[in-house]
Design an enzyme around this catalytic site. Sequence first.
Site, mmCIF file in Angstrom:
data_model
loop_
_atom_site.group_PDB
_atom_site.id
_atom_site.type_symbol
_atom_site.label_atom_id
_atom_site.label_comp_id
_atom_site.label_asym_id
_atom_site.label_seq_id
_atom_site.Cartn_x
_atom_site.Cartn_y
_atom_site.Cartn_z
ATOM 1 N N GLU A 6 0.846 -1.204 0.000
ATOM 2 C CA GLU A 6 0.000 0.000 0.000
ATOM 3 C C GLU A 6 0.869 1.237 0.000
ATOM 4 O O GLU A 6 2.009 1.197 0.459
ATOM 5 C CB GLU A 6 -0.872 0.024 1.270
ATOM 6 C CG GLU A 6 -1.853 -1.112 1.336
ATOM 7 C CD GLU A 6 -2.516 -1.226 2.702
ATOM 8 O OE1 GLU A 6 -2.488 -0.258 3.473
ATOM 9 O OE2 GLU A 6 -3.045 -2.310 2.979
ATOM 10 N N LYS A 33 2.069 4.676 1.547
ATOM 11 C CA LYS A 33 2.098 5.172 2.917
ATOM 12 C C LYS A 33 1.715 6.647 2.867
ATOM 13 O O LYS A 33 2.506 7.497 2.452
ATOM 14 C CB LYS A 33 3.489 4.990 3.526
ATOM 15 C CG LYS A 33 3.535 5.321 4.996
ATOM 16 C CD LYS A 33 4.866 4.896 5.593
ATOM 17 C CE LYS A 33 4.893 4.993 7.101
ATOM 18 N NZ LYS A 33 4.464 6.247 7.648
ATOM 19 N N ASP A 54 0.844 10.362 3.814
ATOM 20 C CA ASP A 54 1.468 11.267 4.781
ATOM 21 C C ASP A 54 0.405 12.189 5.376
ATOM 22 O O ASP A 54 0.226 13.320 4.960
ATOM 23 C CB ASP A 54 2.557 12.082 4.066
ATOM 24 C CG ASP A 54 3.466 12.766 5.058
ATOM 25 O OD1 ASP A 54 3.360 12.483 6.261
ATOM 26 O OD2 ASP A 54 4.288 13.591 4.627
ATOM 27 N N TYR A 106 -7.367 1.754 5.755
ATOM 28 C CA TYR A 106 -6.444 0.672 5.405
ATOM 29 C C TYR A 106 -6.359 -0.465 6.411
ATOM 30 O O TYR A 106 -5.512 -1.320 6.280
ATOM 31 C CB TYR A 106 -5.050 1.216 5.125
ATOM 32 C CG TYR A 106 -4.502 2.171 6.174
ATOM 33 C CD1 TYR A 106 -4.287 1.763 7.487
ATOM 34 C CD2 TYR A 106 -4.199 3.488 5.836
ATOM 35 C CE1 TYR A 106 -3.789 2.630 8.436
ATOM 36 C CE2 TYR A 106 -3.693 4.370 6.787
ATOM 37 C CZ TYR A 106 -3.494 3.928 8.085
ATOM 38 O OH TYR A 106 -3.006 4.791 9.024
ATOM 39 N N LYS A 130 10.510 3.698 3.673
ATOM 40 C CA LYS A 130 10.360 5.150 3.599
ATOM 41 C C LYS A 130 11.199 5.710 2.458
ATOM 42 O O LYS A 130 12.384 5.388 2.330
ATOM 43 C CB LYS A 130 10.833 5.787 4.918
ATOM 44 C CG LYS A 130 9.990 5.400 6.125
ATOM 45 C CD LYS A 130 8.748 6.238 6.264
ATOM 46 C CE LYS A 130 9.004 7.516 6.980
ATOM 47 N NZ LYS A 130 8.910 7.512 8.395
ATOM 48 N N CYS A 181 15.389 47.368 9.874
ATOM 49 C CA CYS A 181 14.592 46.996 8.706
ATOM 50 C C CYS A 181 15.407 47.213 7.422
ATOM 51 O O CYS A 181 15.955 48.303 7.214
ATOM 52 C CB CYS A 181 13.320 47.838 8.667
ATOM 53 S SG CYS A 181 12.361 47.590 7.169
ATOM 54 N N CYS A 196 13.709 50.340 5.596
ATOM 55 C CA CYS A 196 13.567 51.709 6.116
ATOM 56 C C CYS A 196 14.475 51.977 7.307
ATOM 57 O O CYS A 196 14.380 53.031 7.931
ATOM 58 C CB CYS A 196 12.117 51.997 6.481
ATOM 59 S SG CYS A 196 11.598 51.154 7.982
ATOM 60 N N CYS A 233 8.949 45.081 11.577
ATOM 61 C CA CYS A 233 9.377 46.467 11.477
ATOM 62 C C CYS A 233 8.212 47.302 12.012
ATOM 63 O O CYS A 233 7.105 47.243 11.471
ATOM 64 C CB CYS A 233 9.659 46.825 10.016
ATOM 65 S SG CYS A 233 9.803 48.601 9.797
ATOM 66 N N CYS A 238 7.359 52.776 6.350
ATOM 67 C CA CYS A 238 8.151 51.747 5.674
ATOM 68 C C CYS A 238 7.500 51.421 4.322
ATOM 69 O O CYS A 238 6.363 50.914 4.284
ATOM 70 C CB CYS A 238 8.210 50.523 6.587
ATOM 71 S SG CYS A 238 9.166 49.170 5.906
HETATM 72 S S1 IVH Z 1 -0.968 0.210 8.645
HETATM 73 C C1 IVH Z 1 -0.615 -2.160 12.426
HETATM 74 N N1 IVH Z 1 -1.133 1.322 6.273
HETATM 75 O O1 IVH Z 1 1.989 5.005 9.034
HETATM 76 C C2 IVH Z 1 -0.941 -1.406 11.220
HETATM 77 N N2 IVH Z 1 -0.311 2.642 8.073
HETATM 78 O O2 IVH Z 1 4.260 4.031 10.958
HETATM 79 C C3 IVH Z 1 -0.376 -0.044 11.240
HETATM 80 N N3 IVH Z 1 0.243 4.952 7.452
HETATM 81 O O3 IVH Z 1 0.502 5.094 12.201
HETATM 82 C C4 IVH Z 1 -0.802 0.884 10.215
HETATM 83 N N4 IVH Z 1 -0.302 4.800 5.341
HETATM 84 O O4 IVH Z 1 -0.454 6.598 10.380
HETATM 85 C C5 IVH Z 1 -0.785 1.482 7.569
HETATM 86 N N5 IVH Z 1 -1.338 2.190 4.116
HETATM 87 C C6 IVH Z 1 -1.016 2.346 5.400
HETATM 88 C C7 IVH Z 1 -0.528 3.593 5.897
HETATM 89 C C8 IVH Z 1 -0.178 3.684 7.245
HETATM 90 C C9 IVH Z 1 0.146 5.603 6.281
HETATM 91 C C10 IVH Z 1 0.749 5.551 8.701
HETATM 92 C C11 IVH Z 1 -0.133 5.326 9.895
HETATM 93 C C12 IVH Z 1 0.692 4.601 10.906
HETATM 94 C C13 IVH Z 1 2.085 4.865 10.424
HETATM 95 C C14 IVH Z 1 2.954 3.663 10.758
#
Ligand code: IVH
Length: 675
Positions: A113, A115, A117, A225, A314, A408, A411, A426, A432
């Site tokens: 999946e 991740k 943000d 998720y 990451k 500043c 001015c 300022c 200014c």
């Molecule tokens: S699964 C036990 N799936 O990443 C299952 N987390 O470091 C834990 N996050 O706290 C979460 N996308 O906030 C999962 N597709 C995804 C995610 C996801 C972002 C975040 C989530 C979690 C952190 C884990």
Amino acid sequence: MSPAEAAIRIEELTRELNEYNYQYYVLANPSVSDYDFDQKLKELEALEQQFPQFLDPDSPTQQVGGDITQRFKTVRHRWSMLSLGNTYSEQELRDFDERVRKAIGNDFEYVCELKFDGLSISITYENGILKQAVTRGDGTQGDEVTTNVRTIRSIPNRLKNNGYPDLFEIRGEIFMHRPAFQRLNNERIENSEMAYANPRNFAAGTIKLQDSAEVARRPLDCFLYFLYSDNRNKLFKNHWDSLQAIKKWGFHVCEHTLLCRSIDEVLAFITKWEEQRLSLSYDIDGIVIKVNDYGQQEELGFTAKSPRWAISYKYKAEQVETVFQSVSYQVGRTGAVTPVANLKPVLLAGTTVKRASLHNANEIIRLDLHEGDTVYVEKGGEIIPKVMGVNFLKRVAGAQPIIYPSTCPQCSTLLVRKEGEAVHYCPNDEGCPPQIVGRMQHFISRKAMDIEGMGHETIDTFFKQGLLRNITDIYTLKDKQDVLVRLERFGQKSIDNMLAGIEKSKEKPFEKVLFALGIRYVGETIAKKLAAHFKNIDALASASKEEIESVHEIGERIAESVNEYFAEEVHHSQIELLKRHGLQLALIVDETEHLSDNLLGKTFVISGVFEQFSREELTALIEGHGGKLLSSISGKLDYLVAGDKMGPSKLAKAEKLGIPIISEQDLLQLVANTD
Ligand code: IVH
């Protein structure tokens, strides 16, 4: 390393990591990249393993961070919200795959999946109805933000189809799409409200608002998720099947999720999204890899902090090195001085970067920036990239440190910095040049007086020509036509058009004029609230800080700024002139709106979101029938008119004081009954 050296290093790392955690979770304003954070955490973990005598139970390695604030009810998670282990390289990921194979053999699948943000949320449903939503908090307990979460359109309040467990918890990530972030953040900048650094901070700041009507105005989204329920394993064999079902129940599940049969397929998925992540409308910071089968997940189990059946990979934020050339200090219309680094142009995430944000004086000190330094520049969801650090190895011998100016740059007035604030200002607001020009440009802008035929450049030119010195001069331009016609690029037609626009602006309502004055922190919404409460500029000008603060949602910072504005004599004379020019400095009170005295002597507070009427209409209704609005709930209050999504603390307070809580329908009844 000797034990004594280890003890010192452990203490140092603990202090740094705790500070990063605070900045990340509490201030939602991280000061370090995830990569650097994880490197330090790993170093600390290794040292603690080698020297267990120095392991502190409160060490950052023993926690999962925390974002609990005071204003929401704290709720325990039924299933704790764990974090995931992080990996940064193919090798680390192959090691994970190896560990999984050792535990469960070779016959398994991964679900890959994106991740997201954003900020994680856990939502409880009972019999298909959304009951509760809780932030991650410290993983064990979090803030109850149900009312705010209910406003998110992609989270169903009632589920579709059937087949869902009677009671379940669903986990997901709340986020804001990048285009929405940019649009709303630009509006905030225009309104001199605090800008957010990236979409994640905007989403985090929004979900923690006390006013859910404001939350509803900000377009948040949520990908779900993960599903938890007591009978989950009876309903589904694996995570993938649960995701398909979740989708059918009406949840937003990301369409890029992929079932993989080998670690090589996982690595291909990682590479694909590393290349394509910028084409998504939202930010991702990596990939999450989960063992699919529930039985196998159970076999693998958990460590103290994270599951052994899942891991994240990451991405490194795109970072480049370039040479820092100089700092420009920009002075905004409110006098705020913002340092911006001018860089040797460099390609970063598909665009050429020439400038990067340095935020404020503290940041320059934190970076220890010197002339000619080679710096690391990073681009996340931000509008302009950030200088993340200095490559000290490349520092030129004898280079001088960058010293934030004390005066500043425009001015030469001595700059001031308020206690507790990071920004320098300022104070020479009347002398200014960029402040004078900026204020006039704000005054004529679309959301303020919206003067047709006049643009930012017109203001700039007129200022340079000595035709405009402050906003009141705009209304004397009609007497200076002889000078105007002699200006280059100004034909009679455009002059006529501009003067007509200026005349028309005199019809703008009080709230627009108040916003147009450009008082620091008085954005559009605040101006509306102040105008509705004080009704005219004189009442606002003579109000005490406490009176201003008593208006719903006006805080100390705004009240102080309004007071400071009116403390200056020059602003009073400007306002007098604007009055004489015929601008609306009071609400137009329509006498015919006095409908009856049926609510005479009764007091009301309006709170929440209403179906039939807007807040303004309800106010007009109450006042039209002789009632009075109060700004806060107290024993003196007669009625609380409550809509949807009102803050739970208000409701609780009214209940405690035994104040009747009525709906908009009840209010209509009240008006009619006493007739
Ligand atoms: S699964 C036990 N799936 O990443 C299952 N987390 O470091 C834990 N996050 O706290 C979460 N996308 O906030 C999962 N597709 C995804 C995610 C996801 C972002 C975040 C989530 C979690 C952190 C884990």
